[in-house]
Scaffold this motif. Structure first.
Motif, PDB file in Angstrom:
ATOM      1  N   GLY A  86     -21.744  -3.441  22.523  1.00 51.44           N
ATOM      2  CA  GLY A  86     -20.311  -3.465  22.542  1.00 51.44           C
ATOM      3  C   GLY A  86     -19.580  -3.709  21.367  1.00 51.44           C
ATOM      4  N   LEU A  87     -20.170  -4.845  20.875  1.00 48.49           N
ATOM      5  CA  LEU A  87     -19.362  -5.708  19.718  1.00 48.49           C
ATOM      6  C   LEU A  87     -19.762  -4.797  18.500  1.00 48.49           C
ATOM      7  CD1 LEU A  87     -17.980  -7.960  17.975  1.00 48.49           C
ATOM      8  CD2 LEU A  87     -20.521  -9.033  18.266  1.00 48.49           C
ATOM      9  N   SER A  88     -21.038  -4.244  18.450  1.00 51.54           N
ATOM     10  CA  SER A  88     -21.562  -3.385  17.186  1.00 51.54           C
ATOM     11  C   SER A  88     -20.574  -2.075  17.009  1.00 51.54           C
ATOM     12  CB  SER A  88     -22.968  -3.046  17.275  1.00 51.54           C
ATOM     13  OG  SER A  88     -23.301  -2.181  16.182  1.00 51.54           O
ATOM     14  N   ILE A  89     -20.493  -1.454  18.330  1.00 46.95           N
ATOM     15  CA  ILE A  89     -19.827  -0.111  18.189  1.00 46.95           C
ATOM     16  C   ILE A  89     -18.127  -0.496  18.081  1.00 46.95           C
ATOM     17  CG2 ILE A  89     -18.985   1.405  19.881  1.00 46.95           C
ATOM     18  CD1 ILE A  89     -21.849   2.013  18.791  1.00 46.95           C
ATOM     19  N   LEU A  90     -17.771  -1.514  18.402  1.00 51.02           N
ATOM     20  CA  LEU A  90     -16.226  -1.761  18.382  1.00 51.02           C
ATOM     21  C   LEU A  90     -16.007  -2.073  16.756  1.00 51.02           C
ATOM     22  CD1 LEU A  90     -13.365  -2.722  19.252  1.00 51.02           C
ATOM     23  CD2 LEU A  90     -14.233  -5.118  19.692  1.00 51.02           C
ATOM     24  N   VAL A  91     -16.801  -2.960  16.169  1.00 51.03           N
ATOM     25  CA  VAL A  91     -16.609  -3.579  14.738  1.00 51.03           C
ATOM     26  C   VAL A  91     -17.030  -2.161  13.974  1.00 51.03           C
ATOM     27  CG1 VAL A  91     -17.383  -4.755  12.868  1.00 51.03           C
ATOM     28  CG2 VAL A  91     -17.171  -5.628  15.126  1.00 51.03           C
ATOM     29  N   GLY A  92     -18.047  -1.565  14.209  1.00 54.35           N
ATOM     30  CA  GLY A  92     -18.498  -0.178  13.377  1.00 54.35           C
ATOM     31  C   GLY A  92     -17.554   0.882  13.630  1.00 54.35           C
ATOM     32  N   THR A  93     -16.779   1.139  14.709  1.00 54.42           N
ATOM     33  CA  THR A  93     -16.025   2.165  14.768  1.00 54.42           C
ATOM     34  C   THR A  93     -14.598   1.984  14.166  1.00 54.42           C
ATOM     35  OG1 THR A  93     -16.894   2.902  17.082  1.00 54.42           O
ATOM     36  CG2 THR A  93     -14.808   3.404  16.611  1.00 54.42           C
ATOM     37  N   LEU A  94     -13.972   0.647  14.395  1.00 53.63           N
ATOM     38  CA  LEU A  94     -12.539   0.222  13.599  1.00 53.63           C
ATOM     39  C   LEU A  94     -13.049   0.361  11.993  1.00 53.63           C
ATOM     40  CD1 LEU A  94     -11.498  -2.711  15.999  1.00 53.63           C
ATOM     41  CD2 LEU A  94     -10.827  -0.479  15.987  1.00 53.63           C
ATOM     42  N   LEU A  95     -13.937  -0.398  11.433  1.00 57.90           N
ATOM     43  CA  LEU A  95     -14.083  -0.296  10.122  1.00 57.90           C
ATOM     44  C   LEU A  95     -14.709   0.945   9.673  1.00 57.90           C
ATOM     45  CD1 LEU A  95     -15.903  -3.796   9.530  1.00 57.90           C
ATOM     46  CD2 LEU A  95     -13.386  -3.209   9.388  1.00 57.90           C
ATOM     47  N   GLY A  96     -15.518   1.712  10.310  1.00 62.85           N
ATOM     48  CA  GLY A  96     -15.849   3.196   9.725  1.00 62.85           C
ATOM     49  C   GLY A  96     -14.786   4.097   9.949  1.00 62.85           C
ATOM     50  N   GLY A  97     -14.043   4.039  11.046  1.00 68.50           N
ATOM     51  CA  GLY A  97     -12.900   4.884  11.110  1.00 68.50           C
ATOM     52  C   GLY A  97     -11.716   4.857  10.147  1.00 68.50           C
ATOM     53  N   THR A  98     -11.281   3.209   9.851  1.00 65.45           N
ATOM     54  CA  THR A  98     -10.511   3.051   8.781  1.00 65.45           C
ATOM     55  C   THR A  98     -10.865   3.531   7.363  1.00 65.45           C
ATOM     56  OG1 THR A  98      -9.838   1.297  10.155  1.00 65.45           O
ATOM     57  CG2 THR A  98      -9.397   1.210   7.586  1.00 65.45           C
ATOM     58  N   ALA A  99     -12.320   3.576   7.273  1.00 66.35           N
ATOM     59  CA  ALA A  99     -12.874   3.693   5.970  1.00 66.35           C
ATOM     60  C   ALA A  99     -12.647   5.124   5.642  1.00 66.35           C
ATOM     61  CB  ALA A  99     -14.253   3.046   5.754  1.00 66.35           C
ATOM     62  N   GLY A 100     -13.111   5.945   6.969  1.00 67.25           N
ATOM     63  CA  GLY A 100     -13.212   7.423   6.720  1.00 67.25           C
ATOM     64  C   GLY A 100     -11.808   8.207   6.683  1.00 67.25           C
TER      65      GLY A 100
END
Length: 278
Positions: A86-100
């Protein structure tokens, strides 16, 4: 979603994985009710007993029932797995989505941060966190989340880079939608199949990492059982009491395989273009 569910039901490997995952989750959730003994009560008179009708999977070096500890170990290992994922998906989704979505300098900066986490040895990060905060279930989940979010961010970034050029994003901008609304309601919603598949595959990986940490003494601390520390406790008895380490090891194998098969099935069900023969 109904079509995706129907495709998943026709995907034999994915369905097998889903059944295994459901059984493991149910076992962990119902551990206090279905475990036949206490996971911590010791009885030296019953130590190292082979599998029998009284103790289906035998007893360990302290006389504790191995089946009970495997059942409770599923609860601990899956708890850490879900929290870390859950932590990995939350952080990865927020940062990856923002970057993309924003691309440009924002994309470059966030991806360089991800590169740093990918380049730093996982064991080093683990030792730093454990040295600062101590070993516990929560800290183990935090550590595993820290070492697994970067690959998620890269996958989500790639998906959002593709989605940001679609017509529905241009239409949302023309209607005056804010960046947060476009990112949250349009890009990440449409990237959700990729995120869901990443989560299922990552769950198996986090359970493996947790088992490795417990093997090093950095995971859940005794007497609380996890599959990793059960394997550690049983290694000294491999020649004389093979069952102590074998059964938690098989539980790790079955659970990780189940999550991987389920993840493969979900990937094929949610994206028919990638569907392979079942």
């Amino acid at each position: 979603m109904r079509a995706a569910a129907a495709r998943l039901l026709r995907h034999r490997r994915g369905l097998v994985g889903a059944v295994v995952v459901a059984l493991m989750v149910a076992t962990g959730a119902l551990a206090p009710a279905i475990a036949p003994y206490s996971y911590s009560t010791q009885s030296l008179l019953q130590r190292l007993q082979a599998p029998s009708l009284a103790h289906w999977l035998g007893t360990d070096g302290y006389g504790r029932d191995v089946l009970t500890r495997v059942i409770w170990g599923s609860r601990v290992s899956l708890e850490i797995g879900f929290l870390a994922t859950g932590l990995s998906i939350l952080v990865g989704t927020l940062l990856g989505g923002t970057a993309g979505y924003f691309a440009g300098a924002m994309d470059t900066g966030l991806m360089r941060v991800a590169d740093v986490f990918l380049a730093v040895p996982s064991l080093f990060l683990i030792l730093v966190v454990v040295a600062l905060f101590g070993a516990s279930v929560g800290n183990t989940a935090l550590v595993v989340g820290l070492v697994t979010w970067a690959p998620v961010a890269r996958v989500v970034r790639g998906e959002c880079l593709s989605l940001r050029t679609r017509e529905f994003v241009d239409a949302a901008r023309a209607l005056g939608a804010s960046h947060r609304r476009i990112l949250g309601r349009h890009l990440l919603v449409n990237a959700s199949p990729v995120i869901i598949v990443q989560a299922t595959l990552l769950l198996g990986q986090t359970i493996l990492i947790e088992s490795g940490l417990s093997y090093l003494g950095l995971g859940a601390q005794p007497p609380l059982p996890s599959w990793g520390n059960m394997v550690v406790e049983g290694r000294q008895f491999l020649a004389s009491a093979w069952w102590i380490a074998t059964f938690p090891g098989l539980a790790i194998f079955a659970t990780v395989l189940g999550f991987n098969l389920f993840g493969d099935g979900l990937r094929d069900a949610l994206d028919p273009a990638l569907r392979a023969p079942a």
